[in-house]
Design a protein around this motif. Structure first.
Motif, PDB file in Angstrom:
ATOM      1  N   LEU A 196       1.059  -1.199  -0.003  1.00  0.00           N
ATOM      2  CA  LEU A 196      -0.118  -0.527   0.182  1.00  0.00           C
ATOM      3  C   LEU A 196       0.910   1.312   0.507  1.00  0.00           C
ATOM      4  O   LEU A 196       0.010   2.180   0.322  1.00  0.00           O
ATOM      5  CB  LEU A 196      -0.599  -0.123   1.084  1.00  0.00           C
ATOM      6  CG  LEU A 196      -1.618  -1.249   1.382  1.00  0.00           C
ATOM      7  CD1 LEU A 196      -2.447  -1.195   3.113  1.00  0.00           C
ATOM      8  CD2 LEU A 196      -2.766  -0.953   0.227  1.00  0.00           C
ATOM      9  N   ASP A 197       1.675   1.236  -0.292  1.00  0.00           N
ATOM     10  CA  ASP A 197       3.354   2.237   0.108  1.00  0.00           C
ATOM     11  C   ASP A 197       2.397   3.288   1.229  1.00  0.00           C
ATOM     12  O   ASP A 197       2.585   4.399   1.337  1.00  0.00           O
ATOM     13  CB  ASP A 197       3.666   3.260  -1.412  1.00  0.00           C
ATOM     14  CG  ASP A 197       4.198   3.907  -1.049  1.00  0.00           C
ATOM     15  OD1 ASP A 197       4.882   3.949  -1.268  1.00  0.00           O
ATOM     16  OD2 ASP A 197       3.588   5.097  -1.873  1.00  0.00           O
ATOM     17  N   GLY A 198       2.693   2.459   2.535  1.00  0.00           N
ATOM     18  CA  GLY A 198       2.204   3.123   3.881  1.00  0.00           C
ATOM     19  C   GLY A 198       2.545   2.532   4.278  1.00  0.00           C
ATOM     20  O   GLY A 198       3.273   1.936   4.803  1.00  0.00           O
ATOM     21  N   THR A 199       2.245   3.766   5.610  1.00  0.00           N
ATOM     22  CA  THR A 199       3.089   3.135   7.512  1.00  0.00           C
ATOM     23  C   THR A 199       2.210   2.371   8.319  1.00  0.00           C
ATOM     24  O   THR A 199       0.794   3.342   8.185  1.00  0.00           O
ATOM     25  CB  THR A 199       3.299   4.049   7.907  1.00  0.00           C
ATOM     26  OG1 THR A 199       4.718   5.045   7.039  1.00  0.00           O
ATOM     27  CG2 THR A 199       4.009   3.683   9.645  1.00  0.00           C
ATOM     28  N   VAL A 200       1.988   1.172   8.452  1.00  0.00           N
ATOM     29  CA  VAL A 200       1.101   0.243   8.900  1.00  0.00           C
ATOM     30  C   VAL A 200       0.947   1.297  10.669  1.00  0.00           C
ATOM     31  O   VAL A 200       1.655   0.522  10.945  1.00  0.00           O
ATOM     32  CB  VAL A 200       0.812  -0.849   9.049  1.00  0.00           C
ATOM     33  CG1 VAL A 200      -0.723  -1.965  10.562  1.00  0.00           C
ATOM     34  CG2 VAL A 200       0.299  -1.058   7.566  1.00  0.00           C
TER      35      VAL A 200
ATOM     36  N   ASP B 239      -2.135   7.277   7.191  1.00  0.00           N
ATOM     37  CA  ASP B 239      -2.506   8.728   6.598  1.00  0.00           C
ATOM     38  C   ASP B 239      -4.228   8.379   6.277  1.00  0.00           C
ATOM     39  O   ASP B 239      -4.620   9.620   6.267  1.00  0.00           O
ATOM     40  CB  ASP B 239      -1.706   8.359   4.559  1.00  0.00           C
ATOM     41  CG  ASP B 239      -2.473   7.214   4.134  1.00  0.00           C
ATOM     42  OD1 ASP B 239      -3.526   6.600   5.355  1.00  0.00           O
ATOM     43  OD2 ASP B 239      -1.997   6.556   3.300  1.00  0.00           O
ATOM     44  N   GLY B 240      -4.441   7.759   7.351  1.00  0.00           N
ATOM     45  CA  GLY B 240      -5.935   7.509   7.573  1.00  0.00           C
ATOM     46  C   GLY B 240      -6.705   6.582   7.123  1.00  0.00           C
ATOM     47  O   GLY B 240      -7.958   6.256   7.142  1.00  0.00           O
ATOM     48  N   ARG B 241      -6.749   6.159   6.007  1.00  0.00           N
ATOM     49  CA  ARG B 241      -6.748   4.710   5.244  1.00  0.00           C
ATOM     50  C   ARG B 241      -6.862   3.433   6.189  1.00  0.00           C
ATOM     51  O   ARG B 241      -6.377   3.378   7.512  1.00  0.00           O
ATOM     52  CB  ARG B 241      -6.223   3.892   4.286  1.00  0.00           C
ATOM     53  CG  ARG B 241      -6.287   5.330   2.900  1.00  0.00           C
ATOM     54  CD  ARG B 241      -5.517   4.695   2.027  1.00  0.00           C
ATOM     55  NE  ARG B 241      -3.759   4.837   1.893  1.00  0.00           N
ATOM     56  CZ  ARG B 241      -2.423   3.637   1.435  1.00  0.00           C
ATOM     57  NH1 ARG B 241      -3.116   3.199   0.817  1.00  0.00           N
ATOM     58  NH2 ARG B 241      -1.261   3.911   1.915  1.00  0.00           N
TER      59      ARG B 241
END
Length: 296
Positions: free
Chosen positions: A14-18, A39-41
């Motif tokens: 997802l190219d994000g930080t969990v 990022d809020g997802r």
């Protein structure tokens, strides 16, 4: 899979930080988790250890097929692991809601529209699974509508019966009943049915009721098939407000004589359950075959 490994895997896809991974209950085949990102997802994750090749790619393809008809609502596919990592799929998070009659009626109308969508052939060219059980084969384009019955016998019922029998999960008497049904399916299948797009695994657990009033369909085995299969599966384990759903469906797509064919269209899934879980499903497969024969 432990939560740290899942967090790393999902973050990469997802190219994000969990920031949080929470296990969920309810799945018989896959493990399910809610994943929150910085990022809020919020994302729904399914994983399966030792997944067959293209296992979740098949689910993603099925969701895309359903979405492409413009008739039913499905969750967005955010990522899959790809050929080298077939054991994960990341989906749009759907907030749950209680079922109600208005949503059931909406689903009935949506399914009627879906079943008006022609498919190129019975089955699918790509991989297809019910649970972990692969479903193979597709009919040639242009086959006559009446060929559904023989396609269903050759590519669905008899292969599943052989698997269940090899595992000792269907008694000889019940196997003989299924074989008799296969031999007489032309008398039982009803009017010719051209291949239509169906969900393919539409038991009630694969209906996600929604706060916005429109149910989503999840976990498909989408393919060219017989619309009565979807309706029969909704009845197999009980679907809330099924009477309202079927009444709304029949307003635009009446199906005379359908009730007598319900056991025929439930048989494939009963055999899958016999293969996967054993228990009473072999007996129930025999009972469904006998009921279909009696209705004929």
């Amino acid at each position: 899979m432990n939560t740290a490994a899942l967090a790393s895997r999902a973050g990469r896809l997802l190219d994000g930080t969990v920031t949080a991974v929470r296990p969920l209950t309810g799945g018989d085949i896959s493990d399910a988790h809610r994943i929150d990102l910085a990022d809020g997802r919020t994302v729904f994750a399914k994983t399966l250890a030792d997944a067959p090749p293209r296992f979740f790619a098949a689910e993603a393809a099925g969701l895309a097929l359903l979405r492409g008809t413009g008739t039913v609502a499905v969750p967005d596919v955010l990522a899959t692991g790809g050929p080298d990592d077939p054991g994960i799929i990341l989906l749009e998070w759907l907030e749950p809601a209680a079922p109600d009659r208005a949503q059931a009626e909406r689903l009935g109308r949506d399914l009627a529209a879906l079943h008006h969508t022609p498919a190129a052939r019975y089955g699918t060219d790509g991989p297809l699974f019910l649970g972990r059980v692969p479903q193979t084969g597709s009919a040639a384009p242009g086959d006559t509508p009446g060929d559904w019955a023989m396609f269903h016998v050759e590519h669905r019922l008899l292969p599943l019966l052989r698997q269940a029998a090899d595992l000792g999960r269907v008694a000889p008497a019940d196997a003989r009943a299924v074989e008799r049904l296969c031999n007489r399916i032309g008398e039982i299948a009803g009017p010719p049915q051209p291949p239509a797009v169906i969900h393919g695994d539409l038991w009630s657990g694969n209906v996600q009721w929604s706060p916005d009033g429109r149910p989503r369909l999840i976990d498909p085995a989408a393919q060219g098939g017989h619309p009565e299969t979807d309706l029969a599966l909704l009845d197999l384990f009980g679907c809330p407000h099924l009477d309202a759903l079927l009444a709304a469906y029949a307003e635009t797509r009446p199906v005379p004589g359908r009730a007598a064919r319900v056991p025929l269209h439930q048989l494939q899934h009963l055999l899958v359950h016999a293969v996967l879980f054993g228990g009473p499903y072999g007996r129930e497969s025999g009972a469904a075959a006998r009921a279909a024969l009696a209705a004929a």
